[in-house]
Design a protein around this motif. Structure first.
Motif, PDB file in Angstrom:
ATOM      1  N   LEU A   8      -3.878   7.151   3.987  1.00 32.50           N
ATOM      2  CA  LEU A   8      -4.541   8.431   4.253  1.00 32.50           C
ATOM      3  C   LEU A   8      -5.203   8.463   5.628  1.00 32.50           C
ATOM      4  O   LEU A   8      -5.335   9.532   6.224  1.00 32.50           O
ATOM      5  N   TRP A  47       2.476  13.941  -1.852  1.00 32.71           N
ATOM      6  CA  TRP A  47       1.528  12.834  -1.630  1.00 32.71           C
ATOM      7  C   TRP A  47       0.834  12.390  -2.907  1.00 32.71           C
ATOM      8  O   TRP A  47       0.420  11.240  -3.015  1.00 32.71           O
ATOM      9  N   LEU A  92       0.843   8.585  -3.379  1.00 30.92           N
ATOM     10  CA  LEU A  92      -0.434   7.851  -3.422  1.00 30.92           C
ATOM     11  C   LEU A  92      -0.700   7.268  -4.800  1.00 30.92           C
ATOM     12  O   LEU A  92      -1.471   6.312  -4.935  1.00 30.92           O
ATOM     13  N   SER A 130       5.144   6.970   3.658  1.00 31.57           N
ATOM     14  CA  SER A 130       4.482   6.233   2.565  1.00 31.57           C
ATOM     15  C   SER A 130       5.052   4.828   2.417  1.00 31.57           C
ATOM     16  O   SER A 130       4.762   4.141   1.431  1.00 31.57           O
ATOM     17  N   GLY A 164      -3.432   3.141  -0.620  1.00 27.14           N
ATOM     18  CA  GLY A 164      -3.377   4.593  -0.445  1.00 27.14           C
ATOM     19  C   GLY A 164      -4.426   5.070   0.549  1.00 27.14           C
ATOM     20  O   GLY A 164      -4.151   5.931   1.386  1.00 27.14           O
TER      21      GLY A 164
END
Ligand code: AMP
Ligand code: MG
Length: 388
Positions: A342, A326, A330, A144, A338
């Motif tokens: 993904l 997540w 996110l 992330s 985000g």
């Protein structure tokens, strides 16, 4: 019906059971009285109350309990009452065990021990489960781009989000305090040695908090337990996150209501899924107010401040651990960045509800990405009554 039993002994246990019962019965009664058949979901995600309708439909066993500072609930189908109650007990026990290993609120947990030794150079022996969750947390942290970071605990502590605020007036910490902690936060300070089964926190000022991922892991283990006990279809919930057990692709799916981020008794969308897990991170779960501004418990590690812009994000993933981790990551990333993240995560879908500020929530505040595309039904604001 689950047998309530007489084994409790302690007044506190009885009290929690009564609270659990109330939490289950109120939404059920309300469901029966209020909801309309056409838009009625099976359950609601995001902390709006337990598995109202999922618990109504012919489950042979159901149980609710208190764990990880929140409510857990489970319903199982297709087993006789006795075996169902065994399966539910196994699910309950595993969530309590994971809490005792990984909670930063329990002084004897492996994570608390690791935290107390921060900066001492002493390695802490951790079990395979804590090691697994930590390594998955570090991986989500990397994937992330640092938006998910379990060392953010030090900031969460500074902001005092360990208190379950419900909109009280609280003065935030000073900019200088936030900056001094923020510059130290970073999972680079965690040394995880998987071959030795040890972990170490290098910075004496840092703490680890698995609050953004631990509930998901506990749900996955609870799902394994009920399956092992012979359950073919189950609905498990922990702190508003859901794990579904069932034969995917066979039979009916699940319709899950998404909570209105500003009105706890309303849903704004329905997701249709066959299985997996659904987790919601929302700016309404733990927040305080100061001078008209909302401060909430999901912190952007790069700024040290609450991750503004999103009101909630709901993630659908095959495992509850991924859905949980997540959803937090996110949320911090926001809808635009985000959705880019993904693209590299097949199997994970998300629904963002952008922060509407003072205005009403409209369809323009919703963003859907990944496998959730085509599975979200927006309900709109309607005329003001719930579920219209
Ligand atoms: P969730 O409700 O699953 O989004 O988790 C929120 C919890 O995760 C918070 O109460 C914090 O303990 C922790 N947390 C907050 N911000 C972050 C972050 N950026 N990365 C990892 N954990 C976080
Ligand atoms: Mg989470």
């Amino acid at each position: 019906m689950t047998g309530s039993g007489h084994d409790a002994g302690e007044g506190t246990t009885v009290m929690w059971r009564l609270i659990a019962l109330a939490l289950i019965l109120v939404p059920i009664l309300w469901t029966l009285l209020d909801r309309q058949e056409t838009t009625r979901p099976d359950a609601t995600v995001g902390g709006a109350g337990p598995a109202a309708k999922a618990m109504l439909r012919g489950a042979t066993g159901r149980r609710a309990w208190f764990v990880m500072g929140t409510m857990a609930a489970a319903s199982v189908w297709d087993l006789g009452e006795e075996r169902a109650s065994e399966a539910l007990e196994r699910a309950r026990a595993v969530t309590l065990r994971i809490d005792s290993l990984m909670s930063s609120y329990i002084a004897t947990s492996e994570i608390s021990l690791l935290n107390r030794r921060a900066g001492t150079g002493i390695q802490t022996q951790i079990g395979s489960e804590t090691e697994f969750v930590l390594s998955r947390a570090l991986q989500i942290g990397r994937d992330s781009g640092g938006r998910f970071d379990v060392t953010v605990a030090s900031l969460v502590e500074l902001w005092r989000f360990y208190v379950p605020w419900r909109g009280e007036e609280v003065e935030p910490p000073s900019r200088a305090e936030i900056d001094s902690v923020r510059t130290r936060v970073g999972q680079r300070s965690i040394r995880l040695d998987r071959s030795l089964g040890t972990a170490l926190l290098e910075d004496p000022g840092l703490r680890i908090d698995l609050g953004g991922i631990g509930k998901g892991y506990a749900l996955d283990l609870a799902a394994d337990e009920v399956r092992r006990a012979g359950v073919g279809r189950a609905y498990l919930e922990l702190g508003g996150q859901i794990r579904l057990v069932g034969e995917e692709g066979a039979g009916e799916g699940w319709r899950l209501g998404i909570r209105h981020p500003r009105q706890p008794d309303r849903i704004v969308a329905i997701l249709s899924v066959e299985g997996g897990s659904i987790a919601t991170s929302g700016d309404y779960e733990r927040y305080f107010m100061w001078e008209g501004r909302r401060y909430f418990h999901i912190i952007d590690p790069s700024t040290g401040w609450p991750a503004y812009g999103t009101a909630s994000v709901t993630v659908w993933a095959p495992s509850a651990l991924d859905a949980d981790g997540w959803s937090t990551a996110l949320f911090v990333a926001g809808a635009e960045r985000g959705a880019e993240l993904l693209a590299g995560l097949p199997g994970i879908g998300a629904l963002w509800i952008l922060d509407p500020g003072e205005g009403p929530l409209t369809d323009a505040h919703f963003r859907v990405a990944g496998p959730l595309i085509g599975r979200v039904e927006l309900l709109g604001e309607g005329d003001g009554s719930p579920f219209d």
